[in-house]
Design an enzyme around this catalytic site. Sequence first.
Site, PDB file in Angstrom:
ATOM      1  N   CYS A 155      -0.234  -8.115  -0.939  1.00 35.10           N
ATOM      2  CA  CYS A 155      -1.495  -7.996  -1.682  1.00 35.10           C
ATOM      3  C   CYS A 155      -1.160  -7.750  -3.150  1.00 35.10           C
ATOM      4  O   CYS A 155       0.017  -7.736  -3.526  1.00 35.10           O
ATOM      5  CB  CYS A 155      -2.351  -6.864  -1.089  1.00 35.10           C
ATOM      6  N   HIS A 190       0.822  -1.217   0.000  1.00 32.22           N
ATOM      7  CA  HIS A 190       0.000   0.000   0.000  1.00 32.22           C
ATOM      8  C   HIS A 190       0.849   1.257   0.000  1.00 32.22           C
ATOM      9  O   HIS A 190       0.328   2.359  -0.020  1.00 32.22           O
ATOM     10  CB  HIS A 190      -0.940  -0.003   1.203  1.00 32.22           C
TER      11      HIS A 190
HETATM   12  N1  GLN Z   1      -5.681 -11.086  -6.955  1.00 30.92           N
HETATM   13  C1  GLN Z   1      -6.021  -9.783  -6.497  1.00 30.92           C
HETATM   14  C2  GLN Z   1      -4.946  -8.794  -6.887  1.00 30.92           C
HETATM   15  O1  GLN Z   1      -3.819  -9.175  -6.910  1.00 30.92           O
HETATM   16  C3  GLN Z   1      -6.199  -9.747  -5.001  1.00 30.92           C
HETATM   17  C4  GLN Z   1      -6.521  -8.381  -4.495  1.00 30.92           C
HETATM   18  C5  GLN Z   1      -6.952  -8.311  -3.046  1.00 30.92           C
HETATM   19  O2  GLN Z   1      -6.646  -9.121  -2.251  1.00 30.92           O
HETATM   20  N2  GLN Z   1      -7.641  -7.305  -2.677  1.00 30.92           N
HETATM   21  O3  GLN Z   1      -5.203  -7.634  -7.126  1.00 30.92           O
HETATM   22 ZN    ZN Z   2      -5.083  -8.617  -0.743  1.00 31.43          ZN
END
Ligand code: GLN
Ligand code: ZN
Length: 762
Positions: free
Chosen positions: A731, A699
């Site tokens: 993420c 993030h």
């Molecule tokens: N596969 C999704 C991505 O990589 C997962 C996103 C998420 O967990 N919010 O964007």
């Molecule tokens: Zn995520």
Amino acid sequence: MNVTSTVIGYPYIGSKREWKRKLESFWKKELTEKEFEAALKQLRIDRLKHQQNLGLEYITVGDFTKYDRMLDLAVMFNLIPKRYDVLKNPTINELYYAMARGAKEVVACEMTKWFNTNYHYIVPEYEGQKLTIQGNHILDQFLEARDEVGINAKPTIIGPYTFIDLAKGYDEKEKALFIIQLLPLYVQVFNELTEAGAEWIQIEEPSFTKNLPLEEIQLIEEMYKQLHEQAPHAKLLVQTYFESLHAYERLIQLPVDGFGLDFVHGGKQNIKSIQEFGFPKDKTLSIGVINGRDIWSVNLAEAVSIISTVKQLTNLENYWVSSSCSLQHIPVSKIFEENLPKELYDHLAFADEKIREIAHITYFIQKGSWLKEKLVANSMKVIEALTTHPIRKNERVKKALDTLVPNDFKRFVPFKERQQIQKESLKLPDFPTTTIGSFPQSVEVKKTRSAWRKGEIADAQYAHFVKEESARWVQIQEEIGLDVLVHGEFERTDMVEYFGEHLKGFAFTNYAWVVSYGSRCVKPPIIYGDVEWTHAMTVKEVVEAQELTDKYVKGMLTGPITILNWSFVRNDIPREAVALQIGYALRQEVAALEEAGIKIIQVDEPALREGLPLRKENWEYYLQWSVDAFKLATSDVATDTQIHTHMCYCEFNDFIDPIRALDADVISLETSRSHGELIHSLKENPYELGIGLGVYDIHSPRVPSVEEMSAILHESLAVIPKEQFWVNPDCGLKTRQETETVAALKNMVIAAKELRKQVITI
Ligand code: GLN
Ligand code: ZN
């Protein structure tokens, strides 16, 4: 009798996301600080006037923010973590946004979900700082409303108990000091507002709807006693939402002048409590009767009947007709939606339409008749028209779900055996590296998609572009040295929207945005009919990427509960029934990927935990049906097909059992903003399946060093055996820039490779 229409809060993003644009322009330095402040002021004034025009009588201020309202309070109380001292003489905005988003020299504050919503707040960090008031922005907004719009608005503030409950960094002993320091600041804010002429102050205490142990109840009583003593002239209304008030019989007696209760979520319980314990005669009640969490218009007669019930039970003199929670969780107005089926459009109510409903109901109560003839009949008619729509009567879906048997919900072979079989067939190295799915959605990707959506470029040209971008990233991933690749999700604007666009039963809006965190907005689809899989949705892109490499490319799907929780869902059948429909649709997509030769398939469930009911007594049922829906989607695969899942913002501690119940071969978790806690809970609760702890925070634009990531890996190795250990960011990377992404992943792969060497030589 005195009845007033109000809402707990109104969206701040603007009907066309004007707010988001201003923030992002300022971050890019396209706006000076002065221009930025002036622009926000205009937005604030416009939205007050707008609510006034909609017929709302009592308008709220303090529901506007520059990023997040918890962060606003943290900065106002001078709750600035020490690490931000590295910023040299920052302006208040520089400091504020460094805490929100991180800066070159310093990481951001932790962010986590706001109760059971998809909104994320910034977690305040108490480090024993000396707390003082640094500019009372709520007072500023109150005065602005008075001077610029001429209204006596209702200031709202997140209450002291909820603020402390959601903050972190203190133990029991420090908590007392934290409270002792904090309460006088709340008192100061209350007194300043009261002196400035605020009639009421709305104190949001959603934490009052959690399961509260006795000592917490006593603490709340003590806190409010002090607030009352020190701000005796402030008229305080404690506003709860998302669930019924816990420990009603005690908390309702707090020395405040009013209470706001949610009569939608937890409404039955609130009514029961009122029945049993009454409602204090001297208090004003805010009746949250219009659902602030959904987008459906209300049956006006039903809403009025809830109010009548409450009135009869309480003999109330003074009350407000309000929303069940802040309207910030729903989009601004439906009037821009021109492409929806009529039956759907007619039954929609976004924030503006909900305000009108509140105004209508209030009018009816005040005057004894409706403002317009047929209002009630129409409110029933639009509901009926959608309920009987053929899209809600799909016989194929019904039949498929009726014939499911228990074996459809579980994998054939248990994990331990699968692990061995997959090890032999997939031949991945120890500590395999991978990413969560998406790669940066560059300006070009977004531009091309938007041109395609507008019909400016043809389908084939767009598909070609996506394919090329994916091919380029396959090569980048190979160069970086990742072990399990992804195709990058360039064809998706959003992980839920994409699937909704391909499945039957969904509808899409043009401007129905809501904030997810900071300036990041999402446009949840609307599930308004039976969900049905009609064609493969992801196979082409994944297979094209797979053909370019000898490494495995993961199939990438969004799980049933995430699709459910991040959509606006029909309210004519239970959510669990919709979840099963989605699970069944995804089961067919998983089968299609497998048939196309894809050996690793990830089904993301980042929203599984946020859907947890606030009250523990309701967890079991939710988890049972949501885990079932996930397993329905993922169980019908060969033993050597590896199922991954991913979750973010997940407090592992209280969630390990459901995660285990998913029976996914590998889970990747977001952790980097609260890494220590996760390691700790893994120590207490060993986990047996494959697991990758996010080793860096996606993030923030900051590129973490190899050493930083190595340290995290080593720490994790103490609690996760080598055979289960995966290495990944926390993420998806779609919001990041390409250069920082590549740099961070390179460091991550180096860290994993070093670990392999070290562990082999140990
Ligand atoms: N596969 C999704 C991505 O990589 C997962 C996103 C998420 O967990 N919010 O964007
Ligand atoms: Zn995520």
